[in-house]
Design an enzyme around this catalytic site. Structure first.
Site, PDB file in Angstrom:
ATOM      1  N   LYS A  50      51.350  24.172 -38.747  1.00  0.00           N
ATOM      2  CA  LYS A  50      50.444  23.178 -38.165  1.00  0.00           C
ATOM      3  C   LYS A  50      48.990  23.474 -38.541  1.00  0.00           C
ATOM      4  O   LYS A  50      48.185  22.559 -38.726  1.00  0.00           O
ATOM      5  CB  LYS A  50      50.599  23.107 -36.647  1.00  0.00           C
ATOM      6  N   HIS A 443      42.440   1.957 -21.434  1.00  0.00           N
ATOM      7  CA  HIS A 443      42.070   1.190 -22.632  1.00  0.00           C
ATOM      8  C   HIS A 443      40.729   1.679 -23.164  1.00  0.00           C
ATOM      9  O   HIS A 443      39.831   1.926 -22.360  1.00  0.00           O
ATOM     10  CB  HIS A 443      41.966  -0.296 -22.279  1.00  0.00           C
TER      11      HIS A 443
HETATM   12  C1  FAD Z   1      58.131  26.320 -41.319  1.00  0.00           C
HETATM   13  C2  FAD Z   1      58.692  26.061 -39.944  1.00  0.00           C
HETATM   14  C3  FAD Z   1      58.066  25.160 -39.110  1.00  0.00           C
HETATM   15  C4  FAD Z   1      58.577  24.931 -37.843  1.00  0.00           C
HETATM   16  N1  FAD Z   1      57.933  24.033 -37.048  1.00  0.00           N
HETATM   17  C5  FAD Z   1      58.402  23.801 -35.804  1.00  0.00           C
HETATM   18  C6  FAD Z   1      57.716  22.916 -34.937  1.00  0.00           C
HETATM   19  O1  FAD Z   1      56.687  22.347 -35.283  1.00  0.00           O
HETATM   20  N2  FAD Z   1      58.221  22.712 -33.694  1.00  0.00           N
HETATM   21  C7  FAD Z   1      59.378  23.326 -33.267  1.00  0.00           C
HETATM   22  O2  FAD Z   1      59.806  23.111 -32.135  1.00  0.00           O
HETATM   23  N3  FAD Z   1      60.042  24.174 -34.068  1.00  0.00           N
HETATM   24  C8  FAD Z   1      59.579  24.429 -35.320  1.00  0.00           C
HETATM   25  N4  FAD Z   1      60.229  25.319 -36.117  1.00  0.00           N
HETATM   26  C9  FAD Z   1      61.454  25.972 -35.587  1.00  0.00           C
HETATM   27  C10 FAD Z   1      61.076  27.111 -34.641  1.00  0.00           C
HETATM   28  O3  FAD Z   1      60.297  28.035 -35.342  1.00  0.00           O
HETATM   29  C11 FAD Z   1      62.329  27.753 -34.097  1.00  0.00           C
HETATM   30  O4  FAD Z   1      63.133  26.777 -33.480  1.00  0.00           O
HETATM   31  C12 FAD Z   1      61.978  28.817 -33.078  1.00  0.00           C
HETATM   32  O5  FAD Z   1      61.181  29.821 -33.644  1.00  0.00           O
HETATM   33  C13 FAD Z   1      63.258  29.455 -32.500  1.00  0.00           C
HETATM   34  O6  FAD Z   1      62.900  30.376 -31.537  1.00  0.00           O
HETATM   35  P1  FAD Z   1      63.810  31.644 -31.219  1.00  0.00           P
HETATM   36  O7  FAD Z   1      63.064  32.430 -30.200  1.00  0.00           O
HETATM   37  O8  FAD Z   1      65.187  31.211 -30.935  1.00  0.00           O
HETATM   38  O9  FAD Z   1      63.888  32.453 -32.584  1.00  0.00           O
HETATM   39  P2  FAD Z   1      62.735  33.134 -33.520  1.00  0.00           P
HETATM   40  O10 FAD Z   1      61.450  32.439 -33.365  1.00  0.00           O
HETATM   41  O11 FAD Z   1      63.357  33.195 -34.842  1.00  0.00           O
HETATM   42  O12 FAD Z   1      62.586  34.555 -32.887  1.00  0.00           O
HETATM   43  C14 FAD Z   1      63.608  35.507 -32.898  1.00  0.00           C
HETATM   44  C15 FAD Z   1      62.993  36.891 -32.828  1.00  0.00           C
HETATM   45  O13 FAD Z   1      64.039  37.836 -32.615  1.00  0.00           O
HETATM   46  C16 FAD Z   1      63.824  38.951 -33.446  1.00  0.00           C
HETATM   47  N5  FAD Z   1      65.111  39.621 -33.653  1.00  0.00           N
HETATM   48  C17 FAD Z   1      66.215  39.186 -34.298  1.00  0.00           C
HETATM   49  N6  FAD Z   1      67.204  40.096 -34.228  1.00  0.00           N
HETATM   50  C18 FAD Z   1      66.709  41.141 -33.521  1.00  0.00           C
HETATM   51  C19 FAD Z   1      67.235  42.374 -33.097  1.00  0.00           C
HETATM   52  N7  FAD Z   1      68.496  42.733 -33.375  1.00  0.00           N
HETATM   53  N8  FAD Z   1      66.442  43.202 -32.396  1.00  0.00           N
HETATM   54  C20 FAD Z   1      65.159  42.852 -32.065  1.00  0.00           C
HETATM   55  N9  FAD Z   1      64.623  41.683 -32.440  1.00  0.00           N
HETATM   56  C21 FAD Z   1      65.376  40.835 -33.149  1.00  0.00           C
HETATM   57  C22 FAD Z   1      63.235  38.346 -34.708  1.00  0.00           C
HETATM   58  O14 FAD Z   1      62.560  39.332 -35.459  1.00  0.00           O
HETATM   59  C23 FAD Z   1      62.296  37.317 -34.117  1.00  0.00           C
HETATM   60  O15 FAD Z   1      61.051  37.873 -33.838  1.00  0.00           O
HETATM   61  C24 FAD Z   1      59.744  25.604 -37.392  1.00  0.00           C
HETATM   62  C25 FAD Z   1      60.365  26.537 -38.226  1.00  0.00           C
HETATM   63  C26 FAD Z   1      59.846  26.769 -39.477  1.00  0.00           C
HETATM   64  C27 FAD Z   1      60.523  27.779 -40.349  1.00  0.00           C
END
Ligand code: FAD
Length: 467
Positions: A50, A443
């Site tokens: 963003k 508005h």
């Molecule tokens: C380029 C891009 C743009 C995006 N834009 C948007 C957007 O505008 N809006 C939106 O809603 N979504 C967007 N997304 C999607 C969004 O980033 C994900 O849906 C979101 O990050 C998922 O959150 P999460 O916490 O499930 O996983 P993640 O954000 O992937 O976090 C998981 C964390 O767990 C850690 N981890 C994994 N395994 C282990 C382990 N065994 N031990 C310790 N730590 C671990 C990882 O290192 C990471 O830090 C975008 C994604 C990308 C790639």
């Protein structure tokens, strides 16, 4: 808590608010070798993309729109290094902010890998290699996702790159090829197009933006092509190879085998759940056929006291979906009521014009056999959109013919990602089109377009001709 992305860190904070002692283990390592909280979203996804979308759109508007306002600007020059520095500083600020929130809430953060062992123990391996074990009453897995790699186009992270690499280019590619016209492919393609790259987007499906309402998708395709994105549908990539500092991409479409050469190739064909070495055998945690951690409606895994949230479980891979799941799980653990309404999750594509929707598309409503009324209001008839020089796109509202309940709202146009919040709230409260009709909208605002679209549902729009 394993994972401090947008699913894990809110779960950690809410659990602490609920009086629990919380440890959050996160393995994220940035390209400079530093650890950071916030996961994909803050470090390599939502936030940096963003930041670049905003900067690149400003450049585009300065070049193409200022003149219409009577502003003559000469010597507008891109300084990509400064633009990238700004992106990095926003990311640093936001990820550091989570550390402060953890401190204030009393959450202990550990940088390292967490691995679930049988009996709700978690083995923690810190980045310096030291190991320890934690005993927990509850464990929440929030390990996120990773970019899907194509066998025909393996990442080398220099020429054939993933979305994270593509956010950190230090020069504008002359010619850029993007595989995948999904949300990430379109956002990244837009950034580099606005900064001057020639961009070709290859999409295997014949339908553009198949996940979106097709009236909206058609409007979007028209705008993107006008902006110079060369979107090729039905283009199935068969191979990619790097030679002499360029990528040669082969694909097949209706016309047969094709090749093109680009300076960079972004593979943006989706993401898959990341569960590598997340749990030991015998924990009771299981994956489904697509590699997602199996959970019930309330994010319980098959192991007692082990929960999973965010991108590593079923449902849309969106930060706000993961956040709500994380908060709900923390409340359920504390014995409180919690519920995630999977039918009302907004989606946004931060291109220009922006695209946003919530609820069902017209195609889904018709496939379900529901009789519906449709109201469309064009931003061309919005005074505010005109004043903003952003009078493109429309708001489309679908409402059930019998009950008048809003079934879906689809917006393409200025600030669609902000406007969808009103529609989401309305749907969360099971509002009818009439409820929106009777709500006073200030508005002149863009939000009036929602009001008028709701009126148009019953052919009672004031500011546009009812059809
Ligand atoms: C380029 C891009 C743009 C995006 N834009 C948007 C957007 O505008 N809006 C939106 O809603 N979504 C967007 N997304 C999607 C969004 O980033 C994900 O849906 C979101 O990050 C998922 O959150 P999460 O916490 O499930 O996983 P993640 O954000 O992937 O976090 C998981 C964390 O767990 C850690 N981890 C994994 N395994 C282990 C382990 N065994 N031990 C310790 N730590 C671990 C990882 O290192 C990471 O830090 C975008 C994604 C990308 C790639």
């Amino acid at each position: 808590m394993i994972g401090a992305g947008p699913a894990g860190y809110p779960a950690a904070i809410r659990a602490a608010q609920n009086g629990l002692k919380v440890v959050c283990v996160d393995a994220w390592v940035n390209r400079d070798g530093g650890s950071a909280l916030g996961g994909t979203c803050l470090n390599a996804g939502c936030i940096p993309s963003k930041a670049l979308l905003e900067s690149s759109e400003l450049l585009h508007r300065a070049r193409s729109e200022f003149a219409a306002h009577g502003i003559t600007a000469s010597g507008i020059v891109l300084d990509l290094a400064v633009m990238q520095k700004r992106r990095a500083s926003i990311v640093r600020n936001m990820t550091g902010g989570i550390g402060s929130l953890f401190k204030a809430a009393g959450v202990t953060a550990i940088f390292g890998r967490g691995r679930l062992l049988p009996g709700r123990r978690v083995e923690v391996t810190r980045h310096d290699g030291s190991r320890s074990e934690l005993d927990a009453r509850h464990v929440v897995l929030a390990s996120g996702s990773e970019p899907t790699e194509l066998k025909s186009a393996r990442f080398d992270h220099e020429y054939i790159v993933d979305s994270w690499d593509a956010l950190e280019f230090d020069s504008v590619p002359g010619k850029l090829c993007v595989i995948g016209a999904g949300v990430i492919g379109l956002e990244l393609g837009s950034v580099w197009r606005r900064l001057g790259a020639e961009v070709v987007v290859l999409e295997a499906l014949e339908n553009f933006l198949a996940i979106a309402d097709q009236q909206l998708a058609g409007e979007a395709a028209r705008h993107f092509r006008k902006q110079g994105l060369d979107i090729r549908l039905g283009a199935k990539v068969t191979g990619a190879s790097v030679a002499n500092g360029a990528v040669s991409v082969s694909y097949s479409d209706r016309a047969g085998a094709q090749t093109l050469t680009a300076d960079k190739l972004i593979v943006a064909v989706g993401r898959r759940p990341y569960t590598t070495d997340l749990y030991a055998p015998g924990t009771g945690v299981e994956l489904d056929q697509r590699g997602f951690i199996q959970v019930d409606d309330q994010c319980r895994t098959g192991a007692d006291g082990v929960w999973a949230v965010g991108d590593c479980v079923r449902g849309p891979m969106l930060a706000h979906k993961g956040k709500e799941e994380g908060i709900a799980v923390a409340d359920l653990i504390a014995g409180r009521y919690a519920h995630v309404n999977y039918d009302v999750i907004p989606s946004v594509i931060y291109t220009a014009p922006e695209i946003a929707w919530v609820g069902q598309t017209e195609e889904q409503v018709r496939a379900a056999g529901t009789d519906c009324k449709i109201g469309v209001f064009p931003f061309a008839a919005s005074g505010r959109a005109r004043a903003m020089e952003a009078a493109v796109g429309f708001v489309k509202i679908l409402a059930a013919r019998d009950s008048d309940t809003i079934l879906g709202v689809h917006i393409i146009g200025p600030m669609a990602g902000e406007l969808i919040a009103e529609a989401t709230l309305a749907m969360e409260f099971q509002a009818s089109a009439e409820d929106l009709q009777r709500t006073i909208h200030a508005h002149p605002t863009l939000a009036e377009a929602l009001h008028e679209a709701a009126l148009a549902v019953d052919k009672r729009a004031i500011d546009s001709i009812n059809r």
